[in-house]
Scaffold this active site. Sequence first.
Site, PDB file in Angstrom:
ATOM      1  N   GLU A 149       9.834 -14.065 -11.017  1.00 17.35           N
ATOM      2  CA  GLU A 149       9.268 -13.043 -10.791  1.00 17.35           C
ATOM      3  C   GLU A 149       8.486 -12.078 -11.944  1.00 17.35           C
ATOM      4  O   GLU A 149       7.257 -11.970 -12.021  1.00 17.35           O
ATOM      5  CB  GLU A 149      10.102 -11.706 -10.223  1.00 17.35           C
ATOM      6  CG  GLU A 149      10.505 -11.926  -8.491  1.00 17.35           C
ATOM      7  CD  GLU A 149      11.590 -10.782  -8.191  1.00 17.35           C
ATOM      8  OE1 GLU A 149      11.376 -10.315  -7.001  1.00 17.35           O
ATOM      9  OE2 GLU A 149      12.484 -10.498  -8.963  1.00 17.35           O
ATOM     10  N   LYS A 188       7.117  -3.969  -4.349  1.00 16.10           N
ATOM     11  CA  LYS A 188       8.497  -3.649  -4.171  1.00 16.10           C
ATOM     12  C   LYS A 188       8.778  -3.406  -2.807  1.00 16.10           C
ATOM     13  O   LYS A 188       9.746  -3.915  -2.345  1.00 16.10           O
ATOM     14  CB  LYS A 188       8.474  -2.133  -4.905  1.00 16.10           C
ATOM     15  CG  LYS A 188      10.069  -1.527  -4.629  1.00 16.10           C
ATOM     16  CD  LYS A 188      10.856  -2.109  -5.795  1.00 16.10           C
ATOM     17  CE  LYS A 188      12.171  -1.662  -6.061  1.00 16.10           C
ATOM     18  NZ  LYS A 188      12.953  -2.564  -6.562  1.00 16.10           N
ATOM     19  N   GLU A 212      19.416 -15.859  -7.363  1.00 17.53           N
ATOM     20  CA  GLU A 212      18.896 -14.687  -7.937  1.00 17.53           C
ATOM     21  C   GLU A 212      18.487 -14.903  -9.245  1.00 17.53           C
ATOM     22  O   GLU A 212      17.598 -14.131  -9.948  1.00 17.53           O
ATOM     23  CB  GLU A 212      20.057 -13.438  -7.612  1.00 17.53           C
ATOM     24  CG  GLU A 212      19.480 -12.207  -8.171  1.00 17.53           C
ATOM     25  CD  GLU A 212      18.455 -11.623  -7.350  1.00 17.53           C
ATOM     26  OE1 GLU A 212      17.811 -12.061  -6.224  1.00 17.53           O
ATOM     27  OE2 GLU A 212      18.100 -10.451  -8.018  1.00 17.53           O
ATOM     28  N   ARG A 244       5.178   0.342  -5.840  1.00 17.15           N
ATOM     29  CA  ARG A 244       5.444  -0.440  -4.628  1.00 17.15           C
ATOM     30  C   ARG A 244       4.547  -1.658  -4.741  1.00 17.15           C
ATOM     31  O   ARG A 244       4.487  -2.614  -3.886  1.00 17.15           O
ATOM     32  CB  ARG A 244       4.755   0.510  -3.563  1.00 17.15           C
ATOM     33  CG  ARG A 244       5.455   1.574  -3.049  1.00 17.15           C
ATOM     34  CD  ARG A 244       4.879   2.549  -2.151  1.00 17.15           C
ATOM     35  NE  ARG A 244       4.667   2.005  -0.801  1.00 17.15           N
ATOM     36  CZ  ARG A 244       5.453   2.211   0.192  1.00 17.15           C
ATOM     37  NH1 ARG A 244       6.588   2.817   0.233  1.00 17.15           N
ATOM     38  NH2 ARG A 244       4.867   1.705   1.307  1.00 17.15           N
ATOM     39  N   HIS A 279      21.167 -34.530  -6.093  1.00 18.95           N
ATOM     40  CA  HIS A 279      20.486 -35.142  -4.944  1.00 18.95           C
ATOM     41  C   HIS A 279      19.045 -34.843  -5.007  1.00 18.95           C
ATOM     42  O   HIS A 279      18.496 -34.234  -3.983  1.00 18.95           O
ATOM     43  CB  HIS A 279      21.124 -34.545  -3.659  1.00 18.95           C
ATOM     44  CG  HIS A 279      22.617 -34.684  -3.697  1.00 18.95           C
ATOM     45  ND1 HIS A 279      23.116 -35.972  -3.204  1.00 18.95           N
ATOM     46  CD2 HIS A 279      23.669 -33.909  -3.688  1.00 18.95           C
ATOM     47  CE1 HIS A 279      24.393 -35.869  -3.094  1.00 18.95           C
ATOM     48  NE2 HIS A 279      24.815 -34.675  -3.574  1.00 18.95           N
ATOM     49  N   CYS A 309       0.696  -1.168  -0.018  1.00 19.39           N
ATOM     50  CA  CYS A 309       0.028  -0.134  -0.027  1.00 19.39           C
ATOM     51  C   CYS A 309       0.841   1.357   0.111  1.00 19.39           C
ATOM     52  O   CYS A 309       1.884   1.214   0.644  1.00 19.39           O
ATOM     53  CB  CYS A 309      -0.877  -0.140   1.279  1.00 19.39           C
ATOM     54  SG  CYS A 309      -1.804  -1.310   1.350  1.00 19.39           S
TER      55      CYS A 309
HETATM   56  C1  G6P Z   1      10.299  -7.372  -2.120  1.00 17.17           C
HETATM   57  C2  G6P Z   1      10.604  -7.140  -3.494  1.00 17.17           C
HETATM   58  C3  G6P Z   1      11.924  -7.894  -3.651  1.00 17.17           C
HETATM   59  C4  G6P Z   1      12.881  -7.287  -2.448  1.00 17.17           C
HETATM   60  C5  G6P Z   1      12.377  -7.756  -1.239  1.00 17.17           C
HETATM   61  C6  G6P Z   1      13.355  -7.284  -0.088  1.00 17.17           C
HETATM   62  O1  G6P Z   1       9.822  -8.809  -2.158  1.00 17.17           O
HETATM   63  O2  G6P Z   1       9.839  -7.464  -4.566  1.00 17.17           O
HETATM   64  O3  G6P Z   1      12.638  -7.299  -4.884  1.00 17.17           O
HETATM   65  O4  G6P Z   1      14.151  -8.048  -2.895  1.00 17.17           O
HETATM   66  O5  G6P Z   1      11.217  -7.025  -1.194  1.00 17.17           O
HETATM   67  O6  G6P Z   1      13.235  -5.807  -0.201  1.00 17.17           O
HETATM   68  P1  G6P Z   1      14.157  -4.833   0.372  1.00 17.17           P
HETATM   69  O7  G6P Z   1      13.798  -3.530   0.239  1.00 17.17           O
HETATM   70  O8  G6P Z   1      14.397  -5.251   2.068  1.00 17.17           O
HETATM   71  O9  G6P Z   1      15.724  -5.354  -0.047  1.00 17.17           O
END
Ligand code: G6P
Length: 599
Positions: A479, A594, A472, A28, A495, A2
Amino acid sequence: MCGIIGCAGDDGDMVPTLLNGLAKLEYRGYDSTGLAVSGSDIRVVKREGDLDELVGTVDSEFDRGGAAGIGHTRWSTHGKPSDENAHPHTDCAGRVAVVHNGIIENYQLLRDELQSLGHEFESETDTEVVPHLIGHYLDTGLARKDAFRRAVEKLDGSYALAAVFDDHDEVMATKKDSSLVLGVGDGTYVASDVTALVGHTDTVVHLHDGEFAFLTEDGYTIVDESGTPQSKTGTEIEWDAESVTKGSHDHYMRKEIHEQSNALRECLRDRFSTGDSVSLDAIEDGYRPESVHLVACGTSYHAALYGAKLLRKRGIQAQAHLASEYALSPPPVRDGALVVGVTQSGETADTLSALRTATAEGARTLALTNVVDSTAARECDDALYIRSGPEISVAATKTFASQLVTLVLFALQSSGQTSDETERLVSALTELPEHVQRLLETTAAPTTARRFADSSGYFFIGRGVQYPVALEGALKMKEITYEHAEGFAAGELKHGPLALVTEDTPVFVSVVGDDETARKTVANAKEVKARGAPLVAVTDGVSSIDRFADEVLTIPRTNRTLAPILVNVQYQLLAYHTADHLGRDIDKPRNLAKSVTVE
Ligand code: G6P
């Protein structure tokens, strides 16, 4: 998650201001939007879906003026995405409208009490209890500010709240465990984050837990829980308006991938004192932690895994932890322990909670973050900035690269060792931005992405420092493409995961140099190939892998510790071009946010 924008004043151009603020909060992650503007009545409009839905409705149905307004992007927690559940919510008599970020934990109890007093609810949300509570206190004869504060006293949980009242030109706001910033420009603004205020103001003030802000066209006043006025110094916003636009790119993600070499230059700037000695102003020279716990979520957790490997290599006991698990069973904090929160936003609820647990256990804490004065930066003992500039795309790209480089610098400084290897690493660091740039100009990732875009799944494997980027690479792929992708330590493949490998599941493997680690990884890649899977090697061309891989993506030769950063740029491009080919919503992938501000 939000997002909140609120404004008082702004020359009567309230609706465009709020819509503009909501557009800046889109990144966000959200599923519905809404706004409310005060006047003799409060006018509220809210819609499920994209911001465009709201814009269309506002254009046809809404009087655009007003002296105080609030807007909201909702990411559902309590109740499905719908017009009714979208914010703002109002009390029964329509005297107050409220937007909220966070979770009201005792909402059911409050809702039951309010219903027994005759309040009728229109949504399934936890938030709706707030305007009804305020309405209840207005009914008892309290003035607006007192009613707002009394209502907030009843709430358990986490919240950032903003409210407007009918016939009243003020916005009221407060927070607990969820961020709110204030700024003054043509009007007076409150927002969930700095990004929404870029272009409106040069300086922001962070509201602290328990404080209340009252915004008018002339500015704002802040009081603490007891009503005592607070004076605060603002923080300058270093990001310019251009940095939060897409520029000439189709997507923010593409722009941010291409910003990486500059982001790394900025990350390294002025951080070497003489020769190979690193100097990070966040940490005093000579500080040597006995042990380091790194806590993080998502992409940042992968950076933490990489950081822990580097620290261990330099003789420091170090472990990466998923922040959401850390608080449940924190490892013992011994003397000299440092807990590092790796968090781009500095606002991730799980990471903040892990850091608070560490503080309670007596550990020293460090926020490794991108956002100056974010909650993590303010709450930790020290803050080490990665200096990436704003990142708007939900999928983290340039901030991951900057996190890795900052962790290299941190490992160099906190281990205090100098050696030939340190010298080589420092020299490679200075060349890294150039290597990233060259890779971006020469990459064959778009062709590889198209070739494998219709596969049934994707696997990424790597050993040692290449393992975090395998994780990653897979995260980035899932994603934004919505396809199944997994990352594995190359040695773990046989494994279990090998059972999943088919002709329709390309396997991406990173191999750098030709040492024992590289040779073992090459052997693992052969196992994959023998089972019929297409093999894509990301390599500097030193080992024998390119002789039998189906596709090769080349990276410039560099120090082995830094090579994962280059490998990862290829993985980012692969994910980006695959998602583009599949027509996905790259910058705002479904269901994701985000900034994840609830646990
Ligand atoms: C969310 C985002 C990711 C990010 C994670 C941690 O899941 O979509 O891209 O890596 O949060 O966010 P931060 O701001 O703590 O790195």
